[in-house]
Motif scaffolding. Structure first.
Motif, mmCIF file in Angstrom:
data_model
loop_
_atom_site.group_PDB
_atom_site.id
_atom_site.type_symbol
_atom_site.label_atom_id
_atom_site.label_comp_id
_atom_site.label_asym_id
_atom_site.label_seq_id
_atom_site.Cartn_x
_atom_site.Cartn_y
_atom_site.Cartn_z
ATOM 1 N N LEU A 37 0.872 -1.174 0.000
ATOM 2 C CA LEU A 37 0.000 0.000 0.000
ATOM 3 C C LEU A 37 0.911 1.226 0.000
ATOM 4 C CD1 LEU A 37 -2.502 -1.071 2.835
ATOM 5 C CD2 LEU A 37 -2.862 -1.274 0.373
ATOM 6 N N LYS A 38 0.846 2.016 -1.032
ATOM 7 C CA LYS A 38 1.737 3.159 -1.160
ATOM 8 C C LYS A 38 0.963 4.438 -0.850
ATOM 9 C CE LYS A 38 2.831 2.379 -5.557
ATOM 10 N NZ LYS A 38 3.553 2.486 -6.854
ATOM 11 N N GLY A 39 1.698 5.443 -0.496
ATOM 12 C CA GLY A 39 1.037 6.731 -0.268
ATOM 13 C C GLY A 39 1.765 7.547 0.777
ATOM 14 N N ALA A 40 1.491 8.850 0.748
ATOM 15 C CA ALA A 40 2.162 9.752 1.695
ATOM 16 C C ALA A 40 1.641 9.519 3.112
ATOM 17 C CB ALA A 40 1.902 11.187 1.274
ATOM 18 N N SER A 41 2.307 10.109 4.059
ATOM 19 C CA SER A 41 1.849 10.004 5.462
ATOM 20 C C SER A 41 0.457 10.617 5.574
ATOM 21 C CB SER A 41 2.800 10.773 6.379
ATOM 22 O OG SER A 41 4.036 10.134 6.401
ATOM 23 N N GLY A 42 -0.412 9.917 6.299
ATOM 24 C CA GLY A 42 -1.759 10.441 6.510
ATOM 25 C C GLY A 42 -2.706 10.123 5.376
ATOM 26 N N SER A 43 -2.261 9.308 4.404
ATOM 27 C CA SER A 43 -3.134 9.014 3.268
ATOM 28 C C SER A 43 -4.218 7.980 3.614
ATOM 29 C CB SER A 43 -2.301 8.521 2.083
ATOM 30 O OG SER A 43 -1.554 7.379 2.479
ATOM 31 N N GLY A 44 -3.968 7.191 4.659
ATOM 32 C CA GLY A 44 -4.968 6.191 5.077
ATOM 33 C C GLY A 44 -4.455 4.766 5.024
ATOM 34 N N LYS A 45 -3.153 4.585 4.695
ATOM 35 C CA LYS A 45 -2.585 3.223 4.588
ATOM 36 C C LYS A 45 -2.673 2.472 5.918
ATOM 37 C CE LYS A 45 1.658 4.605 3.793
ATOM 38 N NZ LYS A 45 1.669 6.048 3.954
ATOM 39 N N ASP A 201 8.271 3.902 1.185
ATOM 40 C CA ASP A 201 9.685 3.675 0.863
ATOM 41 C C ASP A 201 9.788 3.143 -0.577
ATOM 42 O OD1 ASP A 201 12.280 2.857 0.665
ATOM 43 O OD2 ASP A 201 12.344 1.874 2.624
ATOM 44 N N PRO A 202 10.474 3.875 -1.462
ATOM 45 C CA PRO A 202 10.572 3.461 -2.882
ATOM 46 C C PRO A 202 11.217 2.096 -3.069
ATOM 47 C CG PRO A 202 11.504 5.663 -2.547
ATOM 48 C CD PRO A 202 11.192 5.123 -1.206
ATOM 49 N N LEU A 203 11.967 1.597 -2.073
ATOM 50 C CA LEU A 203 12.602 0.276 -2.181
ATOM 51 C C LEU A 203 11.577 -0.837 -2.438
ATOM 52 C CD1 LEU A 203 15.285 0.249 0.672
ATOM 53 C CD2 LEU A 203 15.709 0.114 -1.772
ATOM 54 N N PHE A 204 10.336 -0.590 -2.004
ATOM 55 C CA PHE A 204 9.304 -1.622 -2.143
ATOM 56 C C PHE A 204 8.584 -1.573 -3.495
ATOM 57 C CE2 PHE A 204 9.850 -1.570 2.403
ATOM 58 C CZ PHE A 204 9.691 -2.891 2.758
ATOM 59 N N PHE A 205 8.866 -0.533 -4.244
ATOM 60 C CA PHE A 205 8.122 -0.389 -5.506
ATOM 61 C C PHE A 205 8.760 -1.251 -6.597
ATOM 62 C CE2 PHE A 205 7.313 4.240 -3.941
ATOM 63 C CZ PHE A 205 6.517 3.733 -2.918
ATOM 64 N N ASN A 206 7.902 -1.822 -7.416
ATOM 65 C CA ASN A 206 8.316 -2.626 -8.579
ATOM 66 C C ASN A 206 9.172 -3.840 -8.222
ATOM 67 O OD1 ASN A 206 7.045 -0.716 -10.307
ATOM 68 N ND2 ASN A 206 8.838 0.611 -10.040
ATOM 69 N N LEU A 207 8.903 -4.454 -7.070
ATOM 70 C CA LEU A 207 9.623 -5.688 -6.716
ATOM 71 C C LEU A 207 8.954 -6.849 -7.436
ATOM 72 C CD1 LEU A 207 10.070 -5.117 -2.875
ATOM 73 C CD2 LEU A 207 11.890 -5.113 -4.570
ATOM 74 N N ASP A 208 9.770 -7.794 -7.923
ATOM 75 C CA ASP A 208 9.202 -8.863 -8.750
ATOM 76 C C ASP A 208 8.253 -9.791 -7.984
ATOM 77 O OD1 ASP A 208 11.160 -9.920 -7.212
ATOM 78 O OD2 ASP A 208 12.199 -11.021 -8.812
ATOM 79 N N PHE A 209 8.452 -9.952 -6.673
ATOM 80 C CA PHE A 209 7.569 -10.879 -5.938
ATOM 81 C C PHE A 209 6.311 -10.208 -5.378
ATOM 82 C CE2 PHE A 209 8.496 -9.521 -1.645
ATOM 83 C CZ PHE A 209 9.756 -8.929 -1.746
ATOM 84 N N VAL A 210 6.216 -8.901 -5.564
ATOM 85 C CA VAL A 210 5.012 -8.185 -5.085
ATOM 86 C C VAL A 210 3.882 -8.391 -6.086
ATOM 87 C CG1 VAL A 210 4.030 -5.912 -4.606
ATOM 88 C CG2 VAL A 210 6.299 -6.500 -3.737
ATOM 89 N N ASP A 211 2.752 -8.845 -5.609
ATOM 90 C CA ASP A 211 1.631 -9.162 -6.486
ATOM 91 C C ASP A 211 0.810 -7.927 -6.840
ATOM 92 O OD1 ASP A 211 1.749 -12.213 -6.515
ATOM 93 O OD2 ASP A 211 1.808 -11.754 -4.372
ATOM 94 N N LEU A 212 0.746 -6.998 -5.887
ATOM 95 C CA LEU A 212 -0.144 -5.856 -6.107
ATOM 96 C C LEU A 212 0.403 -4.620 -5.404
ATOM 97 C CD1 LEU A 212 -3.036 -5.212 -7.270
ATOM 98 C CD2 LEU A 212 -3.939 -5.905 -5.051
ATOM 99 N N GLU A 213 0.401 -3.498 -6.104
ATOM 100 C CA GLU A 213 0.764 -2.217 -5.490
ATOM 101 C C GLU A 213 -0.464 -1.315 -5.564
ATOM 102 O OE1 GLU A 213 4.287 -0.340 -6.990
ATOM 103 O OE2 GLU A 213 5.510 -2.129 -6.655
ATOM 104 N N ILE A 214 -0.864 -0.791 -4.424
ATOM 105 C CA ILE A 214 -2.068 0.055 -4.395
ATOM 106 C C ILE A 214 -1.673 1.430 -3.889
ATOM 107 C CG2 ILE A 214 -4.373 0.337 -3.379
ATOM 108 C CD1 ILE A 214 -4.391 -2.749 -3.031
ATOM 109 N N GLU A 215 -2.024 2.428 -4.640
ATOM 110 C CA GLU A 215 -1.712 3.802 -4.242
ATOM 111 C C GLU A 215 -2.918 4.388 -3.509
ATOM 112 O OE1 GLU A 215 1.115 5.781 -5.852
ATOM 113 O OE2 GLU A 215 0.659 7.440 -4.491
ATOM 114 N N ILE A 216 -2.644 4.927 -2.341
ATOM 115 C CA ILE A 216 -3.726 5.568 -1.563
ATOM 116 C C ILE A 216 -3.435 7.069 -1.540
ATOM 117 C CG2 ILE A 216 -5.034 5.515 0.618
ATOM 118 C CD1 ILE A 216 -4.779 2.703 -0.293
#
Lengths: 223, 391
Positions: A37-45, A201-216
């Motif tokens: 779950l991606k998003g800035a602080s306070g986005s609701g993640k 943390d951008p380190l988690f973006f576009n990792l091959d084993f991640v099934d789903l990235e959701i932007e909040i």
């Protein structure tokens, strides 16, 4: 499977001020998936993680985990559900500083009045799995950030839950330790666990084993 | 099947107490002192009440004294014969007794005379009468007298100074146990004839007359008849004496009550402080525990253990210290408040009384209240959403 149906969550700051943390959010996470779950602080993640863990109840909508409507559970049932199914890794680890690593890790087992042998077996398993066996008897307050995080992950896994939720798990770690955490997540996925990570943390973006990235963004799902 | 005791929860409770070591040690010490003070006061008053009750039981039914100008004078022994003729009177004993001031120690002894063939009005005196050698000037001492004499090197005999200034040597035959400490502690028992000599009391006179009544319901009637027969006497019934003793005890109880209120007040300040809420750290900890799977009752059970450990430890230590202080050391300082005028009396020894009611009262005044004060704030936090507590 984890399913959020039209979830709205409002926090009442005071009588005249209500914050909408989540607004009509719906999502589905299949068993064994790793979701970021991606998003800035306070986005609701973090609110989404709290709702999945039954730490709080939605203002409206439903949270369903493995066909159970956990948003409707009474307090004690929600606690039991959490203990048996969820491992939570908090942003600041939320360990008890004056207890040893081992004492912190076994805390989720304590209410079940476990057998000593059973505790030893489970404890040794997670200590080995997360490479902190040598720190077993050290007080948590004397550990480094990375070691504290491993202790927190070990605690989240002591009951062998199916779902692991991690809230900003690398916020207090340097890059090397963050990469090590990513390796741990990979291992958890290999064990068949569902992992939901709230992070910016951008380190988690576009990792091959991640099934789903959701932007909040401001309480709503963007992508 | 009985469920196993959760040793891990107890271990957590102990760790939790140690985490705020200084605060908890401070509370434990204060609580222990309060329980110690309360218990000491309770124990002293229990001992005194026991003594008082026993003393009152041993009191004669009626005492007749000769009064002149409002003061007590020796009474004619012949009057005993007239009193014996009153219906309902079983026996009349002419008592010869008095106070002897022992200047070396600055205390008063009570010297009581007995006759060999006389029917004694008290069991303790009958016992002494059986042992005493009436052919010699000898005496039996109460415990307090024995100690005072021993300190002043009178181990075998003592020379009493008679009113004419001459000495009367009396051998110490032994120690006697009275019906109660309160009345026998400062007492010396000897041959009536020797007492007459020491106090210069004529053979046809006595200090007072003790009247034995067959039916206790008849006491007021017989007392009235004696008063009618001898208007110049003071007739004191057992009930009058009981009231007089009770008045002294009640006055002392006032001091006890003040101590009791102060102790309770301090205790409730601690309770108020605990009830006023948890620190943000404590609240966060409850939230964390809830988040990792502790039910509300698990948290409350852990808090119960914390409260139980502190309060029961304080209770046991406080009670033990009070027992040692009161019965081993004879309650220095506190005892004087209760027993009073120690300068004129020989020191009084508190009798050990094991009173479960007192122990239970102290327990219920301290342990459950403290445990409740520990649990209630945690219960308030534990019933909130974990997410809310941690935020």
């Amino acid at each position: 499977m984890i399913e959020l149906k039209n979830i709205t969550k409002k926090y009442e700051v005071n009588k005249n001020n209500t914050v909408i943390a989540l607004n009509e959010v719906s999502l589905k996470i299949n068993s064994g998936e790793v979701v970021v779950l991606k998003g800035a602080s306070g986005s609701g993640k973090s609110t989404i993680l709290s709702l999945i863990a039954a730490l709080s109840k939605p203002t409206s909508g439903e949270v369903i985990v493995d066909n159970r409507r956990i948003s409707k559970l009474m307090d004690n049932f929600a606690t039991d559900f959490r203990r048996d199914n969820i491992g939570f890794v908090f942003q600041k680890y939320n360990l008890i500083p004056s207890l040893s690593v081992a004492q912190n890790i076994i805390l989720p087992l304590v209410p079940t009045n476990p057998d000593e042998k059973d505790v030893e077996t489970k404890l040794n398993e997670v200590l080995e799995m997360f490479h902190i066996k040598d720190k077993k008897d050290i007080l948590v307050k004397n550990l480094s950030g990375g070691e504290q995080q491993r202790a927190a992950i070990a605690r989240a896994n002591i009951n062998n839950p199916d779902i692991i939720l991690a809230d900003e798990p690398t916020a207090n770690l340097d890059e090397k330790l963050s990469l090590h955490f990513i390796e741990i997540v990979k291992e958890l996925k290999e064990q068949g666990k569902t992992v939901v990570i709230a992070t910016h943390d951008p380190l988690f973006f576009n990792l091959d084993f991640v099934d789903l990235e959701i932007e909040i963004f401001q309480g709503s799902i963007v992508i | 099947m009985l469920s196993r005791f959760n040793i891990y929860l107890l271990e957590y409770a102990i760790n939790s107490l140690l985490r705020q070591k200084f605060k908890n040690i401070f509370i434990t010490v204060i609580l222990t002192i309060l329980i110690f003070l309360l218990s000491s006061v309770f124990f002293i008053s229990s001992s005194l009440r026991y003594e008082l009750q026993s003393t009152v039981e041993a009191l004669p039914e009626i005492v007749v004294q000769n009064i002149k100008a409002g003061r007590h004078y020796d009474i004619d022994t012949q009057r005993a014969d007239s009193i014996l003729e009153i219906t309902g009177v079983n026996d009349v004993v002419a008592r010869v007794w008095g106070y002897y001031y022992f200047a070396n120690a600055g205390v008063n002894f009570t010297i009581v005379g007995i006759d060999e063939y006389e029917q004694q009005y008290k069991n303790s005196l009958s016992e002494v009468s059986k042992k005493m050698d009436f052919s010699l000037p000898s005496m039996y001492l109460g415990n307090g007298v024995k100690n005072v004499m021993k300190k002043n090197y009178y181990k075998e005999y003592f020379n009493f100074i008679k009113p004419d200034g001459r000495l009367k040597k009396v051998m110490i035959a032994g120690v006697f146990d009275g019906d109660t400490q309160l009345e026998s502690n400062d007492m010396i028992v000897m041959n009536k004839q020797d007492v007459r000599e020491i106090f210069d009391i004529d053979d046809n006179k006595a200090t007072d007359l003790v009247v034995k009544i067959a039916n206790v319901d008849e006491i007021p009637t017989v007392a009235a008849k004696i008063k009618q027969l001898f208007p110049d006497t003071r007739v004191i019934t057992k009930n009058d004496l009981k009231i007089s003793y009770q008045n002294i005890f009640d006055y002392k109880s006032g001091v006890y009550l003040a101590l009791f209120i102060i102790s309770l007040f301090t205790f409730f300040i601690i309770i108020y402080d605990k009830l006023s809420g948890l620190s943000s750290e404590e609240k966060k900890e409850i939230g964390i525990l809830k988040a990792i799977g502790w039910r509300i009752e698990d948290d409350l059970k852990e808090k119960f253990y914390e409260g139980f450990i502190v309060s029961v430890f304080s209770y046991l230590v406080g009670i033990t210290l009070a027992y040692v202080f009161v019965y081993l050391f004879q309650a220095p300082l506190l005892q004087n408040i209760f027993t009073g005028y120690s300068a004129l009396k020989t020191s009084f020894e508190l009798t050990f009384v094991y009173d479960t009611q007192t122990l239970a009262t102290i327990f219920f005044l301290s342990v459950p209240i403290y445990i409740a004060a520990t649990i209630i704030p945690s219960w308030r936090s534990a019933t909130l959403e974990a997410d809310e507590v941690m935020r």
